[in-house]
Design a protein around this motif. Structure first.
Motif, PDB file in Angstrom:
ATOM      1  N   ALA A  92       0.775  -1.047   0.090  1.00 25.10           N
ATOM      2  CA  ALA A  92       0.101  -0.041   0.076  1.00 25.10           C
ATOM      3  C   ALA A  92       0.754   1.284   0.092  1.00 25.10           C
ATOM      4  N   LEU A  93       1.996   1.203   0.390  1.00 24.27           N
ATOM      5  CA  LEU A  93       2.933   2.214   0.498  1.00 24.27           C
ATOM      6  C   LEU A  93       3.568   2.654  -0.886  1.00 24.27           C
ATOM      7  N   ARG A  94       3.470   1.664  -1.808  1.00 24.44           N
ATOM      8  CA  ARG A  94       3.782   1.905  -3.323  1.00 24.44           C
ATOM      9  C   ARG A  94       2.828   2.748  -3.920  1.00 24.44           C
ATOM     10  N   TRP A  95       1.641   2.342  -3.338  1.00 25.36           N
ATOM     11  CA  TRP A  95       0.454   3.065  -3.813  1.00 25.36           C
ATOM     12  C   TRP A  95       0.485   4.583  -3.442  1.00 25.36           C
ATOM     13  N   LEU A  96       0.883   4.726  -2.234  1.00 24.58           N
ATOM     14  CA  LEU A  96       0.945   5.951  -1.528  1.00 24.58           C
ATOM     15  C   LEU A  96       2.088   6.744  -2.282  1.00 24.58           C
ATOM     16  N   GLN A  97       2.874   6.158  -2.416  1.00 24.22           N
ATOM     17  CA  GLN A  97       4.119   6.913  -3.533  1.00 24.22           C
ATOM     18  C   GLN A  97       3.853   7.398  -4.544  1.00 24.22           C
ATOM     19  N   LEU A  98       3.011   6.569  -5.331  1.00 23.10           N
ATOM     20  CA  LEU A  98       2.779   6.961  -6.742  1.00 23.10           C
ATOM     21  C   LEU A  98       1.379   8.089  -6.597  1.00 23.10           C
ATOM     22  N   PHE A  99       0.674   7.737  -5.664  1.00 19.89           N
ATOM     23  CA  PHE A  99      -0.348   8.959  -5.410  1.00 19.89           C
ATOM     24  C   PHE A  99      -0.056  10.192  -5.226  1.00 19.89           C
ATOM     25  N   LEU A 100       0.797  10.053  -4.333  1.00 14.51           N
ATOM     26  CA  LEU A 100       1.338  11.502  -3.694  1.00 14.51           C
ATOM     27  C   LEU A 100       2.253  12.263  -4.954  1.00 14.51           C
ATOM     28  N   GLU A 101       2.962  11.288  -5.492  1.00 18.52           N
ATOM     29  CA  GLU A 101       3.722  12.046  -6.667  1.00 18.52           C
ATOM     30  C   GLU A 101       2.592  12.410  -7.582  1.00 18.52           C
ATOM     31  N   GLY A 102       1.616  11.752  -8.117  1.00 20.53           N
ATOM     32  CA  GLY A 102       0.674  12.131  -9.077  1.00 20.53           C
ATOM     33  C   GLY A 102      -0.108  13.501  -8.253  1.00 20.53           C
ATOM     34  N   LEU A 103      -0.345  13.599  -7.343  1.00 22.25           N
ATOM     35  CA  LEU A 103      -0.904  14.818  -6.638  1.00 22.25           C
ATOM     36  C   LEU A 103       0.267  16.288  -6.901  1.00 22.25           C
ATOM     37  N   ARG A 104       1.255  15.705  -6.663  1.00 20.64           N
ATOM     38  CA  ARG A 104       2.466  16.626  -6.588  1.00 20.64           C
ATOM     39  C   ARG A 104       2.519  17.223  -8.101  1.00 20.64           C
ATOM     40  N   THR A 105       2.631  16.394  -8.849  1.00 24.20           N
ATOM     41  CA  THR A 105       3.047  16.846 -10.168  1.00 24.20           C
ATOM     42  C   THR A 105       1.660  17.269 -11.149  1.00 24.20           C
ATOM     43  N   SER A 109      -0.332  -0.346  -8.971  1.00 28.44           N
ATOM     44  CA  SER A 109       0.241  -0.947  -7.661  1.00 28.44           C
ATOM     45  C   SER A 109      -0.572  -1.915  -7.216  1.00 28.44           C
ATOM     46  N   LEU A 110      -1.279  -1.621  -6.016  1.00 30.54           N
ATOM     47  CA  LEU A 110      -2.028  -2.573  -5.125  1.00 30.54           C
ATOM     48  C   LEU A 110      -3.102  -3.482  -5.818  1.00 30.54           C
ATOM     49  N   ALA A 111      -3.441  -2.879  -7.041  1.00 29.53           N
ATOM     50  CA  ALA A 111      -4.643  -3.719  -7.813  1.00 29.53           C
ATOM     51  C   ALA A 111      -4.166  -5.055  -8.034  1.00 29.53           C
ATOM     52  N   ALA A 112      -3.197  -5.114  -8.408  1.00 30.98           N
ATOM     53  CA  ALA A 112      -2.626  -6.621  -8.852  1.00 30.98           C
ATOM     54  C   ALA A 112      -2.731  -7.520  -7.816  1.00 30.98           C
ATOM     55  N   PHE A 113      -2.855  -7.021  -6.561  1.00 34.66           N
ATOM     56  CA  PHE A 113      -2.783  -8.007  -5.295  1.00 34.66           C
ATOM     57  C   PHE A 113      -4.467  -8.267  -5.015  1.00 34.66           C
ATOM     58  N   HIS A 114      -5.324  -7.639  -5.397  1.00 38.77           N
ATOM     59  CA  HIS A 114      -6.842  -7.538  -4.754  1.00 38.77           C
ATOM     60  C   HIS A 114      -7.624  -8.281  -6.068  1.00 38.77           C
ATOM     61  N   PRO A 115      -8.466  -9.206  -5.374  1.00 30.31           N
ATOM     62  CA  PRO A 115      -9.411  -9.627  -6.342  1.00 30.31           C
ATOM     63  C   PRO A 115     -10.306  -8.540  -6.805  1.00 30.31           C
ATOM     64  N   TRP A 116     -11.267  -9.104  -7.633  1.00 25.20           N
ATOM     65  CA  TRP A 116     -12.130  -8.343  -8.684  1.00 25.20           C
ATOM     66  C   TRP A 116     -12.907  -7.561  -7.807  1.00 25.20           C
ATOM     67  N   VAL A 117     -13.763  -8.157  -6.714  1.00 22.80           N
ATOM     68  CA  VAL A 117     -14.729  -7.294  -6.024  1.00 22.80           C
ATOM     69  C   VAL A 117     -13.957  -6.130  -5.130  1.00 22.80           C
ATOM     70  N   ILE A 118     -12.861  -6.480  -4.545  1.00 19.28           N
ATOM     71  CA  ILE A 118     -12.265  -5.225  -3.846  1.00 19.28           C
ATOM     72  C   ILE A 118     -11.698  -4.129  -4.948  1.00 19.28           C
ATOM     73  N   ARG A 119     -11.278  -4.602  -5.972  1.00 24.44           N
ATOM     74  CA  ARG A 119     -10.776  -3.680  -6.895  1.00 24.44           C
ATOM     75  C   ARG A 119     -11.877  -2.737  -7.472  1.00 24.44           C
ATOM     76  N   LYS A 120     -13.142  -3.359  -7.520  1.00 25.17           N
ATOM     77  CA  LYS A 120     -14.275  -2.792  -7.813  1.00 25.17           C
ATOM     78  C   LYS A 120     -14.795  -1.691  -6.697  1.00 25.17           C
ATOM     79  N   ALA A 121     -14.958  -1.982  -5.543  1.00 23.52           N
ATOM     80  CA  ALA A 121     -15.404  -1.502  -4.393  1.00 23.52           C
ATOM     81  C   ALA A 121     -14.201  -0.155  -4.222  1.00 23.52           C
ATOM     82  N   ALA A 122     -12.960  -0.535  -4.551  1.00 22.30           N
ATOM     83  CA  ALA A 122     -11.980   0.591  -4.235  1.00 22.30           C
ATOM     84  C   ALA A 122     -12.113   1.684  -5.484  1.00 22.30           C
ATOM     85  N   THR A 123     -12.372   1.162  -6.607  1.00 21.48           N
ATOM     86  CA  THR A 123     -12.723   2.238  -7.808  1.00 21.48           C
ATOM     87  C   THR A 123     -13.832   3.109  -7.670  1.00 21.48           C
TER      88      THR A 123
END
Ligand code: 1Q0
Length: 213
Positions: free
Chosen positions: A113-126, A144-158
Protein backbone atom coordinates in the motif's frame (compact mmCIF):
# COMPACT_ATOMS: atom_id res chain seq x y z
CA UNK A 1 -13.55 13.23 25.50
CA UNK A 2 -11.00 15.23 23.53
CA UNK A 3 -11.68 15.62 19.82
CA UNK A 4 -9.32 13.55 17.69
CA UNK A 5 -6.37 15.64 16.57
CA UNK A 6 -6.69 17.04 13.05
CA UNK A 7 -4.68 15.35 10.37
CA UNK A 8 -1.36 16.96 9.65
CA UNK A 9 0.62 16.02 6.60
CA UNK A 10 3.82 17.16 8.26
CA UNK A 11 3.36 14.76 11.16
CA UNK A 12 2.85 11.77 8.91
CA UNK A 13 5.76 12.71 6.76
CA UNK A 14 8.12 13.26 9.65
CA UNK A 15 7.16 9.83 10.98
CA UNK A 16 8.27 8.25 7.69
CA UNK A 17 11.38 10.41 7.77
CA UNK A 18 12.20 9.13 11.28
CA UNK A 19 11.92 5.49 10.13
CA UNK A 20 15.30 5.05 8.53
CA UNK A 21 18.33 4.73 10.79
CA UNK A 22 21.97 5.43 9.90
CA UNK A 23 22.41 1.68 9.35
CA UNK A 24 19.49 1.86 6.89
CA UNK A 25 17.18 -0.13 9.12
CA UNK A 26 13.47 0.70 9.12
CA UNK A 27 12.13 1.33 12.63
CA UNK A 28 8.69 -0.07 13.28
CA UNK A 29 7.66 2.56 15.86
CA UNK A 30 7.67 5.54 13.50
CA UNK A 31 6.52 3.32 10.60
CA UNK A 32 3.33 2.46 12.45
CA UNK A 33 2.95 6.07 13.61
CA UNK A 34 3.01 7.14 9.98
CA UNK A 35 0.30 4.58 9.21
CA UNK A 36 -1.80 5.76 12.15
CA UNK A 37 -1.71 9.25 10.71
CA UNK A 38 -2.73 8.01 7.26
CA UNK A 39 -5.65 6.09 8.72
CA UNK A 40 -6.74 9.23 10.60
CA UNK A 41 -6.69 11.06 7.30
CA UNK A 42 -8.71 8.34 5.63
CA UNK A 43 -11.36 8.70 8.36
CA UNK A 44 -11.68 12.37 7.60
CA UNK A 45 -12.58 11.50 3.99
CA UNK A 46 -15.83 9.87 5.09
CA UNK A 47 -17.57 6.54 5.50
CA UNK A 48 -17.11 5.43 1.87
CA UNK A 49 -13.53 4.66 2.79
CA UNK A 50 -14.22 2.80 6.01
CA UNK A 51 -13.78 -0.67 4.47
CA UNK A 52 -10.26 0.42 3.58
CA UNK A 53 -9.44 2.07 6.89
CA UNK A 54 -10.79 -0.94 8.82
CA UNK A 55 -8.40 -3.27 7.05
CA UNK A 56 -5.43 -0.92 7.48
CA UNK A 57 -6.38 -0.38 11.12
CA UNK A 58 -6.51 -4.14 11.82
CA UNK A 59 -3.06 -4.59 10.30
CA UNK A 60 -1.54 -1.70 12.21
CA UNK A 61 -3.15 -2.96 15.41
CA UNK A 62 -1.72 -6.43 14.90
CA UNK A 63 1.74 -4.91 14.45
CA UNK A 64 1.35 -2.68 17.50
CA UNK A 65 0.45 -5.79 19.49
CA UNK A 66 3.69 -7.46 18.42
CA UNK A 67 5.67 -4.30 19.16
CA UNK A 68 4.52 -4.24 22.78
CA UNK A 69 4.20 -7.99 23.24
CA UNK A 70 6.38 -10.61 24.84
CA UNK A 71 9.01 -10.43 22.08
CA UNK A 72 8.96 -6.68 21.65
CA UNK A 73 12.74 -6.39 21.43
CA UNK A 74 12.50 -8.41 18.19
CA UNK A 75 10.08 -5.93 16.70
CA UNK A 76 12.20 -2.81 16.84
CA UNK A 77 12.98 -2.75 13.14
CA UNK A 78 11.76 -4.55 10.03
CA UNK A 79 15.19 -6.16 9.81
CA UNK A 80 15.04 -7.58 13.34
CA UNK A 81 11.45 -8.73 12.79
CA UNK A 82 12.31 -10.61 9.57
CA UNK A 83 15.32 -12.27 11.19
CA UNK A 84 13.35 -13.31 14.27
CA UNK A 85 10.22 -14.55 12.52
CA UNK A 86 12.15 -16.52 9.91
CA UNK A 87 14.50 -18.07 12.48
CA UNK A 88 11.56 -19.08 14.67
CA UNK A 89 9.48 -20.52 11.84
CA UNK A 90 6.69 -18.02 12.41
CA UNK A 91 6.25 -17.12 8.74
CA UNK A 92 3.86 -19.21 6.66
CA UNK A 93 5.56 -19.27 3.29
CA UNK A 94 3.10 -21.23 1.17
CA UNK A 95 -0.33 -21.38 2.72
CA UNK A 96 -2.14 -19.79 5.63
CA UNK A 97 -3.05 -22.45 8.14
CA UNK A 98 -5.04 -20.57 10.74
CA UNK A 99 -2.08 -19.64 12.88
CA UNK A 100 -1.86 -15.99 13.90
CA UNK A 101 -0.71 -13.78 11.03
CA UNK A 102 3.00 -13.08 11.06
CA UNK A 103 4.44 -9.60 11.24
CA UNK A 104 6.10 -10.25 7.87
CA UNK A 105 2.88 -10.99 5.94
CA UNK A 106 1.14 -8.09 7.65
CA UNK A 107 3.89 -5.57 6.92
CA UNK A 108 3.98 -6.86 3.34
CA UNK A 109 0.36 -5.68 2.89
CA UNK A 110 1.18 -2.25 4.29
CA UNK A 111 4.33 -2.15 2.22
CA UNK A 112 2.38 -2.78 -1.00
CA UNK A 113 0.00 0.00 0.00
CA UNK A 114 2.97 2.30 0.57
CA UNK A 115 3.85 1.90 -3.10
CA UNK A 116 0.35 3.10 -3.95
CA UNK A 117 0.84 6.06 -1.61
CA UNK A 118 4.14 6.93 -3.21
CA UNK A 119 2.61 6.95 -6.72
CA UNK A 120 -0.51 8.77 -5.56
CA UNK A 121 1.37 11.56 -3.78
CA UNK A 122 3.73 11.92 -6.72
CA UNK A 123 0.70 12.17 -9.01
CA UNK A 124 -0.86 14.85 -6.80
CA UNK A 125 2.38 16.76 -6.58
CA UNK A 126 3.03 16.86 -10.30
CA UNK A 127 -0.61 16.98 -11.46
CA UNK A 128 -2.02 20.21 -12.86
CA UNK A 129 -4.40 22.41 -10.89
CA UNK A 130 -7.37 20.89 -12.68
CA UNK A 131 -6.35 17.24 -12.56
CA UNK A 132 -8.80 14.95 -10.84
CA UNK A 133 -7.83 13.30 -7.56
CA UNK A 134 -9.98 10.28 -8.39
CA UNK A 135 -8.12 9.74 -11.69
CA UNK A 136 -4.72 10.10 -10.02
CA UNK A 137 -5.82 7.69 -7.31
CA UNK A 138 -7.19 5.13 -9.79
CA UNK A 139 -4.05 5.24 -11.93
CA UNK A 140 -1.78 4.80 -8.88
CA UNK A 141 -3.94 1.97 -7.61
CA UNK A 142 -3.98 0.16 -10.96
CA UNK A 143 -0.22 0.46 -11.19
CA UNK A 144 0.36 -1.01 -7.74
CA UNK A 145 -2.06 -2.54 -5.24
CA UNK A 146 -4.71 -3.64 -7.72
CA UNK A 147 -2.52 -6.56 -8.84
CA UNK A 148 -2.90 -8.07 -5.36
CA UNK A 149 -6.64 -7.60 -4.96
CA UNK A 150 -9.50 -9.75 -6.23
CA UNK A 151 -12.05 -8.25 -8.60
CA UNK A 152 -14.62 -7.38 -5.95
CA UNK A 153 -12.16 -5.30 -3.93
CA UNK A 154 -10.83 -3.60 -7.04
CA UNK A 155 -14.39 -2.69 -7.97
CA UNK A 156 -15.25 -1.36 -4.49
CA UNK A 157 -11.99 0.58 -4.31
CA UNK A 158 -12.42 2.23 -7.71
CA UNK A 159 -15.98 3.17 -6.83
CA UNK A 160 -14.86 4.73 -3.55
CA UNK A 161 -12.19 6.77 -5.35
CA UNK A 162 -14.97 8.61 -7.21
CA UNK A 163 -15.93 10.22 -3.88
CA UNK A 164 -12.57 11.97 -3.58
CA UNK A 165 -12.63 15.79 -3.58
CA UNK A 166 -10.88 17.90 -6.21
CA UNK A 167 -7.09 18.12 -6.13
CA UNK A 168 -7.05 21.58 -4.56
CA UNK A 169 -9.59 20.71 -1.87
CA UNK A 170 -7.71 17.49 -1.22
CA UNK A 171 -4.38 19.26 -0.82
CA UNK A 172 -5.95 21.76 1.57
CA UNK A 173 -7.29 19.00 3.85
CA UNK A 174 -3.66 18.12 4.53
CA UNK A 175 -3.51 21.14 6.86
CA UNK A 176 -0.22 22.64 5.76
CA UNK A 177 -1.60 25.80 4.17
CA UNK A 178 -2.43 26.44 0.53
CA UNK A 179 -2.35 23.80 -2.20
CA UNK A 180 1.05 25.18 -3.27
CA UNK A 181 2.40 24.79 0.27
CA UNK A 182 1.17 21.19 0.38
CA UNK A 183 2.87 20.51 -2.96
CA UNK A 184 6.15 21.86 -1.56
CA UNK A 185 5.86 19.69 1.56
CA UNK A 186 5.15 16.65 -0.62
CA UNK A 187 8.26 17.40 -2.65
CA UNK A 188 10.41 17.36 0.48
CA UNK A 189 8.76 14.32 1.93
CA UNK A 190 8.39 11.93 -0.95
CA UNK A 191 12.07 10.92 -1.04
CA UNK A 192 11.70 9.65 2.56
CA UNK A 193 8.66 7.53 1.71
CA UNK A 194 10.49 6.21 -1.35
CA UNK A 195 13.47 5.40 0.82
CA UNK A 196 11.37 3.41 3.30
CA UNK A 197 9.71 1.64 0.38
CA UNK A 198 12.89 0.63 -1.37
CA UNK A 199 14.72 -0.55 1.75
CA UNK A 200 11.72 -2.72 2.65
CA UNK A 201 11.38 -4.01 -0.89
CA UNK A 202 15.03 -5.03 -0.95
CA UNK A 203 14.80 -6.69 2.47
CA UNK A 204 11.72 -8.70 1.52
CA UNK A 205 13.16 -9.64 -1.87
CA UNK A 206 16.40 -10.80 -0.30
CA UNK A 207 14.50 -13.18 1.98
CA UNK A 208 11.98 -14.18 -0.72
CA UNK A 209 9.09 -12.76 1.24
CA UNK A 210 7.37 -10.79 -1.50
CA UNK A 211 4.63 -13.36 -2.13
CA UNK A 212 3.62 -14.33 1.40
CA UNK A 213 0.06 -15.70 1.47
C1 1Q0 B 1 -7.23 8.71 -0.65
C2 1Q0 B 1 -7.99 7.48 -0.89
C3 1Q0 B 1 -7.53 6.31 -0.20
C4 1Q0 B 1 -7.41 5.18 -1.11
C5 1Q0 B 1 -6.71 4.00 -0.54
C6 1Q0 B 1 -6.14 3.16 -1.65
C7 1Q0 B 1 -5.98 1.78 -1.30
C8 1Q0 B 1 -7.18 0.93 -1.65
C9 1Q0 B 1 -7.08 -0.35 -0.97
C10 1Q0 B 1 -8.32 -1.14 -0.89
C11 1Q0 B 1 -8.24 -2.08 0.28
C12 1Q0 B 1 -9.52 -2.79 0.52
C13 1Q0 B 1 -9.66 -3.47 1.84
C14 1Q0 B 1 -9.15 -4.88 1.99
C15 1Q0 B 1 -8.01 -5.30 1.45
C16 1Q0 B 1 -7.31 -6.53 1.86
O1 1Q0 B 1 -7.85 -7.67 1.25
C17 1Q0 B 1 -5.85 -6.36 1.47
C18 1Q0 B 1 -5.05 -7.62 1.64
O2 1Q0 B 1 -5.05 -8.02 2.97
P1 1Q0 B 1 -5.31 -9.56 3.34
O3 1Q0 B 1 -5.18 -9.63 4.83
O4 1Q0 B 1 -6.70 -9.87 2.83
O5 1Q0 B 1 -4.26 -10.35 2.60
N1 1Q0 B 1 -5.30 -5.30 2.25
C19 1Q0 B 1 -4.49 -4.35 1.73
O6 1Q0 B 1 -4.12 -4.39 0.57
C20 1Q0 B 1 -4.03 -3.24 2.65
C21 1Q0 B 1 -4.65 -1.97 2.19
C22 1Q0 B 1 -4.28 -0.83 3.07
C23 1Q0 B 1 -4.73 0.47 2.46
C24 1Q0 B 1 -4.34 1.62 3.31
C25 1Q0 B 1 -4.64 2.90 2.68
C26 1Q0 B 1 -4.29 4.02 3.56
C27 1Q0 B 1 -4.63 5.29 2.91
C28 1Q0 B 1 -4.52 6.44 3.46
C29 1Q0 B 1 -4.93 7.69 2.81
C30 1Q0 B 1 -3.79 8.49 2.42
C31 1Q0 B 1 -4.14 9.63 1.55
C32 1Q0 B 1 -3.00 10.52 1.27
C33 1Q0 B 1 -2.76 11.49 2.31
C34 1Q0 B 1 -1.45 12.07 2.22
C35 1Q0 B 1 -0.67 12.04 3.44
C36 1Q0 B 1 0.77 11.89 3.34
Amino acid sequence: MAAPAAFSLREVLSAFEACVTEQREVLLGPYLCGWRGLIRFLHSLGAVFSFISKDAEAKVQLMEGLCCGEHRERYVSLQSMVRYELDSGLVELHRRSGRPDSGCRTVLRLHRALRWLQLFLEGLRTGGEHSRTSAICTDSYNASLAAFHPWVIRKAATMAFCALPSRDAFLRTMNVGSAEDAVAVLGEALPHISDVYSITQELFAQHRLLDLP
